[in-house]
Design a protein around this motif. Structure first.
Motif, PDB file in Angstrom:
ATOM      1  N   VAL A   1       2.636  -0.954   4.051  1.00 21.62           N
ATOM      2  CA  VAL A   1       2.706   0.313   4.776  1.00 21.62           C
ATOM      3  C   VAL A   1       1.610   1.268   4.317  1.00 21.62           C
ATOM      4  O   VAL A   1       0.849   1.825   5.119  1.00 21.62           O
ATOM      5  CB  VAL A   1       4.099   0.952   4.570  1.00 21.62           C
ATOM      6  CG1 VAL A   1       4.111   2.399   5.017  1.00 21.62           C
ATOM      7  CG2 VAL A   1       5.161   0.141   5.299  1.00 21.62           C
ATOM      8  N   ASN A   2       1.526   1.461   3.005  1.00 15.19           N
ATOM      9  CA  ASN A   2       0.606   2.466   2.497  1.00 15.19           C
ATOM     10  C   ASN A   2      -0.863   2.072   2.642  1.00 15.19           C
ATOM     11  O   ASN A   2      -1.736   2.936   2.743  1.00 15.19           O
ATOM     12  CB  ASN A   2       0.938   2.788   1.043  1.00 15.19           C
ATOM     13  CG  ASN A   2       2.267   3.501   0.945  1.00 15.19           C
ATOM     14  OD1 ASN A   2       2.580   4.360   1.779  1.00 15.19           O
ATOM     15  ND2 ASN A   2       3.080   3.151  -0.042  1.00 15.19           N
TER      16      ASN A   2
ATOM     17  N   VAL B   1       4.536  -4.210  10.284  1.00 10.62           N
ATOM     18  CA  VAL B   1       3.226  -3.608  10.020  1.00 10.62           C
ATOM     19  C   VAL B   1       2.131  -4.488  10.633  1.00 10.62           C
ATOM     20  O   VAL B   1       1.226  -3.992  11.317  1.00 10.62           O
ATOM     21  CB  VAL B   1       2.994  -3.422   8.502  1.00 10.62           C
ATOM     22  CG1 VAL B   1       1.568  -2.972   8.225  1.00 10.62           C
ATOM     23  CG2 VAL B   1       3.992  -2.437   7.927  1.00 10.62           C
TER      24      VAL B   1
ATOM     25  N   GLY C   1      -6.037   3.335   5.593  1.00  9.12           N
ATOM     26  CA  GLY C   1      -7.080   2.815   6.462  1.00  9.12           C
ATOM     27  C   GLY C   1      -7.493   1.376   6.192  1.00  9.12           C
ATOM     28  O   GLY C   1      -8.471   0.890   6.743  1.00  9.12           O
TER      29      GLY C   1
ATOM     30  N   TYR D   1       2.535   6.672   7.612  1.00  4.41           N
ATOM     31  CA  TYR D   1       2.062   5.425   8.219  1.00  4.41           C
ATOM     32  C   TYR D   1       2.029   5.534   9.736  1.00  4.41           C
ATOM     33  O   TYR D   1       1.025   5.212  10.383  1.00  4.41           O
ATOM     34  CB  TYR D   1       2.996   4.292   7.772  1.00  4.41           C
ATOM     35  CG  TYR D   1       2.912   3.028   8.588  1.00  4.41           C
ATOM     36  CD1 TYR D   1       1.940   2.075   8.316  1.00  4.41           C
ATOM     37  CD2 TYR D   1       3.812   2.777   9.615  1.00  4.41           C
ATOM     38  CE1 TYR D   1       1.870   0.897   9.054  1.00  4.41           C
ATOM     39  CE2 TYR D   1       3.753   1.611  10.356  1.00  4.41           C
ATOM     40  CZ  TYR D   1       2.771   0.672  10.079  1.00  4.41           C
ATOM     41  OH  TYR D   1       2.710  -0.482  10.811  1.00  4.41           O
TER      42      TYR D   1
ATOM     43  N   THR E   1      -0.813   7.496  11.049  1.00  6.22           N
ATOM     44  CA  THR E   1      -2.084   6.784  10.932  1.00  6.22           C
ATOM     45  C   THR E   1      -2.223   5.711  12.014  1.00  6.22           C
ATOM     46  O   THR E   1      -3.250   5.634  12.690  1.00  6.22           O
ATOM     47  CB  THR E   1      -2.191   6.094   9.560  1.00  6.22           C
ATOM     48  OG1 THR E   1      -1.916   7.051   8.559  1.00  6.22           O
ATOM     49  CG2 THR E   1      -3.568   5.499   9.354  1.00  6.22           C
TER      50      THR E   1
ATOM     51  N   VAL F   1      -2.145   0.668   5.242  1.00  8.73           N
ATOM     52  CA  VAL F   1      -2.513   1.124   6.572  1.00  8.73           C
ATOM     53  C   VAL F   1      -2.790   2.625   6.555  1.00  8.73           C
ATOM     54  O   VAL F   1      -3.777   3.097   7.120  1.00  8.73           O
ATOM     55  CB  VAL F   1      -1.398   0.765   7.576  1.00  8.73           C
ATOM     56  CG1 VAL F   1      -1.616   1.472   8.904  1.00  8.73           C
ATOM     57  CG2 VAL F   1      -1.336  -0.745   7.773  1.00  8.73           C
ATOM     58  N   THR F   2      -1.949   3.384   5.894  1.00  6.12           N
ATOM     59  CA  THR F   2      -2.150   4.835   5.803  1.00  6.12           C
ATOM     60  C   THR F   2      -3.514   5.142   5.189  1.00  6.12           C
ATOM     61  O   THR F   2      -4.187   6.086   5.575  1.00  6.12           O
ATOM     62  CB  THR F   2      -1.033   5.478   4.961  1.00  6.12           C
ATOM     63  OG1 THR F   2       0.223   5.066   5.484  1.00  6.12           O
ATOM     64  CG2 THR F   2      -1.130   6.990   5.001  1.00  6.12           C
TER      65      THR F   2
ATOM     66  N   PHE G   1      -6.683  -2.174   6.966  1.00  3.34           N
ATOM     67  CA  PHE G   1      -5.842  -2.948   7.882  1.00  3.34           C
ATOM     68  C   PHE G   1      -5.804  -4.438   7.547  1.00  3.34           C
ATOM     69  O   PHE G   1      -5.083  -5.202   8.168  1.00  3.34           O
ATOM     70  CB  PHE G   1      -6.309  -2.743   9.323  1.00  3.34           C
ATOM     71  CG  PHE G   1      -6.295  -1.297   9.737  1.00  3.34           C
ATOM     72  CD1 PHE G   1      -5.082  -0.636   9.929  1.00  3.34           C
ATOM     73  CD2 PHE G   1      -7.472  -0.580   9.906  1.00  3.34           C
ATOM     74  CE1 PHE G   1      -5.059   0.699  10.296  1.00  3.34           C
ATOM     75  CE2 PHE G   1      -7.449   0.750  10.263  1.00  3.34           C
ATOM     76  CZ  PHE G   1      -6.236   1.395  10.464  1.00  3.34           C
TER      77      PHE G   1
ATOM     78  N   HIS H   1      -0.371   2.507  -4.418  1.00  2.00           N
ATOM     79  CA  HIS H   1       0.002   3.033  -3.105  1.00  2.00           C
ATOM     80  C   HIS H   1      -0.904   4.170  -2.646  1.00  2.00           C
ATOM     81  O   HIS H   1      -0.866   4.572  -1.497  1.00  2.00           O
ATOM     82  CB  HIS H   1       1.462   3.471  -3.100  1.00  2.00           C
ATOM     83  CG  HIS H   1       2.381   2.340  -3.407  1.00  2.00           C
ATOM     84  ND1 HIS H   1       2.565   1.291  -2.554  1.00  2.00           N
ATOM     85  CD2 HIS H   1       3.143   2.070  -4.512  1.00  2.00           C
ATOM     86  CE1 HIS H   1       3.408   0.431  -3.100  1.00  2.00           C
ATOM     87  NE2 HIS H   1       3.767   0.876  -4.288  1.00  2.00           N
TER      88      HIS H   1
ATOM     89  N   GLU I   1       6.609   7.996   3.361  1.00  2.00           N
ATOM     90  CA  GLU I   1       5.493   7.068   3.540  1.00  2.00           C
ATOM     91  C   GLU I   1       5.501   6.474   4.956  1.00  2.00           C
ATOM     92  O   GLU I   1       4.441   6.296   5.566  1.00  2.00           O
ATOM     93  CB  GLU I   1       5.570   5.938   2.494  1.00  2.00           C
ATOM     94  CG  GLU I   1       5.163   6.382   1.099  1.00  2.00           C
ATOM     95  CD  GLU I   1       5.356   5.312   0.030  1.00  2.00           C
ATOM     96  OE1 GLU I   1       4.863   5.499  -1.087  1.00  2.00           O
ATOM     97  OE2 GLU I   1       6.006   4.285   0.327  1.00  2.00           O
TER      98      GLU I   1
ATOM     99  N   ARG J   1       6.092  -2.106   0.458  1.00  2.00           N
ATOM    100  CA  ARG J   1       5.630  -0.713   0.473  1.00  2.00           C
ATOM    101  C   ARG J   1       4.106  -0.658   0.566  1.00  2.00           C
ATOM    102  O   ARG J   1       3.540   0.186   1.259  1.00  2.00           O
ATOM    103  CB  ARG J   1       6.049  -0.004  -0.815  1.00  2.00           C
ATOM    104  CG  ARG J   1       7.266   0.882  -0.680  1.00  2.00           C
ATOM    105  CD  ARG J   1       7.513   1.609  -1.984  1.00  2.00           C
ATOM    106  NE  ARG J   1       6.707   2.801  -2.142  1.00  2.00           N
ATOM    107  CZ  ARG J   1       6.382   3.365  -3.312  1.00  2.00           C
ATOM    108  NH1 ARG J   1       6.800   2.836  -4.448  1.00  2.00           N
ATOM    109  NH2 ARG J   1       5.645   4.467  -3.353  1.00  2.00           N
TER     110      ARG J   1
ATOM    111  N   ARG K   1       5.438  11.642  -4.468  1.00  2.00           N
ATOM    112  CA  ARG K   1       5.032  10.508  -5.288  1.00  2.00           C
ATOM    113  C   ARG K   1       4.850  10.964  -6.741  1.00  2.00           C
ATOM    114  O   ARG K   1       5.273  10.292  -7.674  1.00  2.00           O
ATOM    115  CB  ARG K   1       3.730   9.927  -4.746  1.00  2.00           C
ATOM    116  CG  ARG K   1       3.616   8.445  -4.905  1.00  2.00           C
ATOM    117  CD  ARG K   1       2.373   7.917  -4.232  1.00  2.00           C
ATOM    118  NE  ARG K   1       2.616   7.302  -2.942  1.00  2.00           N
ATOM    119  CZ  ARG K   1       1.770   7.297  -1.921  1.00  2.00           C
ATOM    120  NH1 ARG K   1       0.597   7.914  -2.033  1.00  2.00           N
ATOM    121  NH2 ARG K   1       2.073   6.699  -0.797  1.00  2.00           N
TER     122      ARG K   1
END
Ligand SMILES: [Mn+2]
Ligand SMILES: [Mn+2]
Lengths: 223, 249, 223, 223, 249, 223, 223, 223
Positions: free
Chosen positions: F154-155, F206, F160, E223, E226, F157-158, F162, F45, E219, F151, E188
């Motif tokens: 997606v990010n 997602v 945390g 994801y 996670t 969720v990564t 939701f 992101h 990414e 994007r 990134r």
């Protein structure tokens, strides 16, 4: 999206589509006229100089009728949107200016200036934000005329007219010297300008052939 | 080698062999690409050498003699190229040739262009498939590799471009002017012969357009000569003499 | 990337960007001069040979002024970076060399050598790694000169000068023999070299016409 | 999918595949004939005009044999599917029409009309929904003929025939004037039509060379 | 050399010099192209060697240790490439480098890609311009040639593709999973840093799209990790242990 | 060409060249700002939702500063020439609108309307014939925003979060339904609109992952 | 070209054309068999493990019948021309090897070696210069098998078989380690190899899910 | 060209231009309806299964209205020219068939056959030479439906409907097996068919997720 926003955008998009159609129809009309013009003027290559005035006489009314097309396009184009739509008609416009300039050369041996070209096609100064003759379009038309004159130099000799090439040579050299002084940044224009050299070379070769064979009065003191 | 591989070790051992095989293939390929580039460069030099020799003696000696001198000079250089192919022959022996054909092909075509140019000047005909194959064989007549038909034809197709250059320069060579007519006839024949073969070779189809353009240029040269000499009612040799005298005076 | 590295990169980049701008400005200046040169030299096609010395006299100071441009470019280019930047000015440089070589031919009938061409434009040997006249640029300029000479051969006859084509013919043939010595790649130089053949053909035709009409006065004591 | 639906679709697909193969075979045959035709006609560039009738005599039977191909294709094409398959044979058909039109010009100096072209190739009016000669294909063939005639004008002179270029010039100019009156919307056709100008220019230059040198009777009163 | 050439002989002599000069240039160019191809091939092998080393020890040893082993293996090969550059350095000394830059450039960029990959695994940072230049210098620190900025950046841009491959494979490596997040952050950053430079380098602009795609793939990996571990209310290490036990059982 | 005609044309050409340079400089400035904007927004992101307000706070002044660019461009553009020059800045303008729309979504969860977008960038209605926000540019910016939001789903969720994907899903589906009602004739826009389907699919997946694992409150009664 | 040479060329050409046709026919046959193979094997995704042996029993005779195709192709190919023609059948061959390797995995859980794969398809060592199984084709087939196994891992779980994913996981990881040994160029193999990583990722996820739900019965005595 | 020949050709050319315009207008109308259809059907992704019947009820009249478009196009197309013009409307037609097939699946869970699809859109058998539903267009529509169903599988789960993915899975696998038996030579169709594998994989993964979490009755005995 809320309905108002959507409506607003859709109106903008629809208006454009409709206008484009209308302009296209007018351009088709204009195009027919300029095709007639080039068709008629194509005859100079087999018309003896004595009959050129008659040929010009058949061209003039068609040229005149182009005024209707320019007026119609000016009426269609919304204020301020000249630059948005001009690409649609610039091919036709260049052809019309080409015809006007060629007629002027055949009649008087002189060059039709930009304002005179606009006038001939009935383009009014007050249309400026809707319809105008740009320098670029005017120059393209002049280059097309030179392309045609190099053919004419060749065909004049075939028809036994040995004076015409000399006139053309003087006229084109002068025009070329003028072009050389312009600050041409535009790529297409520049490339077409470069191609002029071939036309000039061809014309010079015709003059050479004629001089060598003493078919016309010597040029040494004229050039 | 076991028949079914059941352990990670046996798989790794097998793939180790694959690695060696693939590396070997890529290395050979790389060497052949380099050799092919060398062949291309040398061939281009041969073509220039021929044009140069033909120009050098401009109007000073007999046309035929000039051609033969060009040919004999070219032959030495062509021999060098043939030696390069001999050097490559081991790596492309047997069934390996077709594996590497497309890597060898650019050089091979350029060589055929040069060879056929020299051959034309010597014999005024097109070199045959068998003669090209023979030039790519050892002293006992064993080919270094089979000559692919497409490389043969594509190399010959490029010849017409060189002949066009030759025809244009010959216009200013005394006596050499009749040469333009000969070349015109020859290239017209080439174009016709190739035309029948274009359905089978895609690339030849593309090159055929270049050949047609070259032919038109040659025709223009022949035309110019005719137009010029038709104006005077004198035999061509005499015209040549008059011009030469004026220039040399 | 860490800040120090980014800084370093940006410094290098800024230096290059700035340098490119400065060179561009100088090239614009240089280009104006070479356009004036070609404009003036275009007149040879309608200038009787007796008046050529005067024409050359008007060209010489412009050619002289090119020295300022070459000096400025040499001063701008960092040591060892000649090949990095030369594409920016090579069109202008070729035009200048073309002019110098044509002037030399018109004056002496001989070929301006590369070192002499460099000297004429004030290019110093000690600039070698910053500004030099490469063989390629020199050769391009010579080809441009031949293009012009084939036109001149034609126009000389039109102006009644039958000696010039013969001089041009001998000169161009020698030059062509020189070009034939080179092993060229399939690049621009090769393409332009191929086109030379047409110029030679045209010149030959002029010589042929002139010879056959026996119009050329005896040359024995002149060449 | 149920079996019936599957079967139905598979039959449709298979029939097409099979038909395509059969048409392809016939087109290959047709193509061979037109290749022979163009091969033979290519000889006009080295055939003195006195021997042209003999050359035509060798062409005629091949042209005649094209009728078998058109008949075979008409028989293969299912009713109503002309437009589905025509692209497969249009190159061959254009070549055949080109040959027929060129032969007509060589024989009579005249232009083969569209219905006559169809007739020559045995195309029957009642096949209309399976095999026909479209205006587009006919025009493409005429343009190819003009391309060939401009080469012929050049090569006739080389063979010492100075009358042929004049005939070609008159014929082509007339044809070109016809084209100018068509409403060409099709892009490929339009582009090829534009390229005709180069052919005409070339022919005019040949006529010029011949007239200038008085190699043929003067044109001034003919054109 | 005379100043104005008045005879055919003097012209021919001069052009003879030009021929030698041009031939010399083309021969050098050809040699450098070949060397550049060698560099490219070796560099690609280095990259594969690194990936291989990283995969070999899948889950068997500590992530850091694996990386360092890959780096130390790569270094030997990188040294070979540096020697190739040393060998070329004479032909591109002084002002000649810029004449041949575009012929050297493909190999150089591939080398930088390989070098920066090894460097990332060792230091988790981007190799600096000066370090790359240092790697292309002799023992006394004299550069073989000046490192062009565009080659440096274009080589680094390709690195992101290799890092994407590394991130995807790391998902199935124990502990290595946190690696994906690190790589994600790093790439990134790369993308952002390059973005500011794209106006100046046309080719970088094109490669930036590839970098963006690689970033999206990374990414997606982060994801997936996670989402998977969010379903269970257990610390990640414990989850890893459970999976490992099940598979090894 | 007579001097007056030449002068006239040269003035026209020169004025354009000069104006183009000036606009280019302003666009470079504008572009720098939009690059900064996208650079800052790219951080979403990796920014936890709690810190998004701070991120927006850093973006706002840059967005504000774009008003200077739009004002400068409006001042430079001659009356009526909006459509002539707009292509020069439309990339930058779209990026600025993209940034404004994304900020609006992040702040309020709502869609920035076209008039509000113009207002945010300081575009005045009275500049209409010199500088405006066209429907096309606005729609391009919205599509770019959707690309970014897929994007972000997606990010998030990564990181945390939701809930964010659900918000994005609702917003984007609504936007997509709006787009579906537009009459898009423009090819580029149409193609980009078609690509939106991939973004939507990704977002839906997602949401699926999150719902399936009950990581967020059930959606069944929300959608 | 003289007639003899043309004859010779045409003979060579005809032989090639004919051979290509014959090989094409054989490949069409071969292709039908491999399509049947993939059709049958597609059923594993809905076949409970207990019924897999029966499924394999239906596959074996088709696989056996491929020997006829390889023998026919080996008989057609001239000595030393393996590499010339192999592209024509490599897609079919890869599909056959894919089927053989998948069957082997389903039967024994092991990897079919290259020599064993060749044997299964009846490829004889003495055909080496006419028909062989190249490393490249073998590797492509293995990658196709992994693509299928990742689907199988998913579907096994759906069918209630929690052992299969664990077996697949171990097998595929070993295979992947093998692939990692290779130095690949930027070709199709490289691209497909890169895609393997996604298959492994998917299988890993299945293993993860299965492990965490502790649904897998103890494996200690089975693997 | 003689006037008759010219006239004949010009008539042919003009008729085509006019017809093309008329068909274009009808296609624009047809396209609007199919866009409405896809817009409405897009809602299935957020419509709980209980409300699907209502959604279908809004779709049916629009589908019905397509009959007017097919009738209008059939009326415009001259006899025998179906294959000439069909490309103009095939995108719209495929979209309409897609909608009809999706509606059928949603209503009955079954596959709409080709003849039934034609019937639904009012296509009459006797129009065969002017307007028909080709196998190709029908298959394209089915593939579009599968693309949509894979999305629907995902979104059903999000909406808490765990049965729908199982139904979709069975339906799509059956359809896929059907496709595998077709002899697809057509390139675009083949490529789109290959893409179906991704959709199937996605659907299988949804079924897997649902089964693993025991959200739906076990599948082991159903598949
Ligand atoms: Mn060549
Ligand atoms: Mn890489």
């Amino acid at each position: 999206m809320d309905a108002q926003n959507l409506d607003h955008i859709n109106q903008l998009l629809d208006k454009d589509v409709e206008l484009r159609e209308k302009i296209k129809d007018q351009v088709t009309e204009f195009d027919k006229k300029t095709r007639t013009l080039t068709g008629l003027l194509n005859r100079i290559h087999s018309t003896p100089s004595s009959q050129v005035p008659e040929l010009i006489a058949t061209v003039t009314p068609v040229l005149e009728s182009c005024k209707e097309s320019t007026a119609a396009l000016a009426a269609l184009t919304p204020p301020n949107q000249f630059w948005r739509w001009k690409d649609m008609w610039s091919v036709s416009l260049r052809n019309a200016v080409f015809a006007a300039a060629l007629v002027e050369f055949l009649r008087s041996g002189g060059l039709l200036s930009l304002p005179r070209a606009a006038e001939t096609l009935g383009i009014k100064d007050e249309w400026r934000d809707r319809f105008a003759l740009s320098a670029e379009d005017y120059l393209h038309a002049l280059i097309s005329m030179v392309n045609e004159l190099s053919r004419l130099a060749v065909n004049s000799v075939t028809m036994g007219d040995f004076e015409q090439p000399l006139k053309i040579s003087t006229f084109v050299k002068d025009l070329f010297a003028g072009f050389a002084m312009l600050n041409l940044k535009n790529d297409t224009l520049r490339r077409r300008y470069d191609s002029l050299k071939y036309d000039i070379k061809k014309i010079e070769e015709v003059v050479y052939d004629v001089s060598l064979r003493k078919l016309a009065p010597s040029q040494s003191n004229k050039m | 080698m076991s028949v079914v591989l059941n352990s990670r070790e046996s798989i790794l051992t097998t793939f180790n062999h694959f690695r060696e095989e693939l590396d070997d293939f890529h290395d050979t390929r790389e060497r052949l690409i380099k050799s092919s580039r060398d062949v291309t460069n040398l061939s281009k030099k041969v073509i220039f050498l021929i044009h140069r020799t033909l120009t050098e003696t401009l109007g000073q000696s007999d046309e035929k003699e000039t051609s033969l001198r060009a040919v004999s000079r070219a032959k030495g250089k062509l021999k060098e190229i043939q030696n390069l192919f001999a050097g490559m022959s081991e790596e492309i022996a047997g069934d390996r040739f077709w594996r590497y054909q497309k890597n060898v092909s650019p050089g091979l075509q350029e060589y055929i262009e040069a060879l056929s140019f020299a051959y034309y000047l010597q014999c005024q005909t097109m070199i045959s498939y068998e003669e090209v194959q023979k030039s790519l064989s050892d002293a006992d007549g064993n080919p270094y590799f089979p000559l692919p038909l497409d490389d043969y034809l594509l190399g010959l197709s490029d010849l017409t471009g060189e002949l066009m250059r030759y025809a244009i320069s010959s216009i200013s060579r005394r006596g050499g002017r009749s040469e333009a007519n000969e070349v015109c006839k020859f290239v017209r024949g080439c174009r016709a012969d190739f035309e029948a073969l274009t359905p089978y070779f895609r690339e030849l189809r593309k090159k055929q357009q270049v050949t047609s353009q070259s032919l038109e240029k040659i025709e223009d040269v022949a035309y110019a000569i005719t137009v010029r000499s038709s104006e005077y009612d004198l035999p061509p040799e005499l015209l040549d003499d008059i011009v030469e005298r004026t220039v040399l005076e």
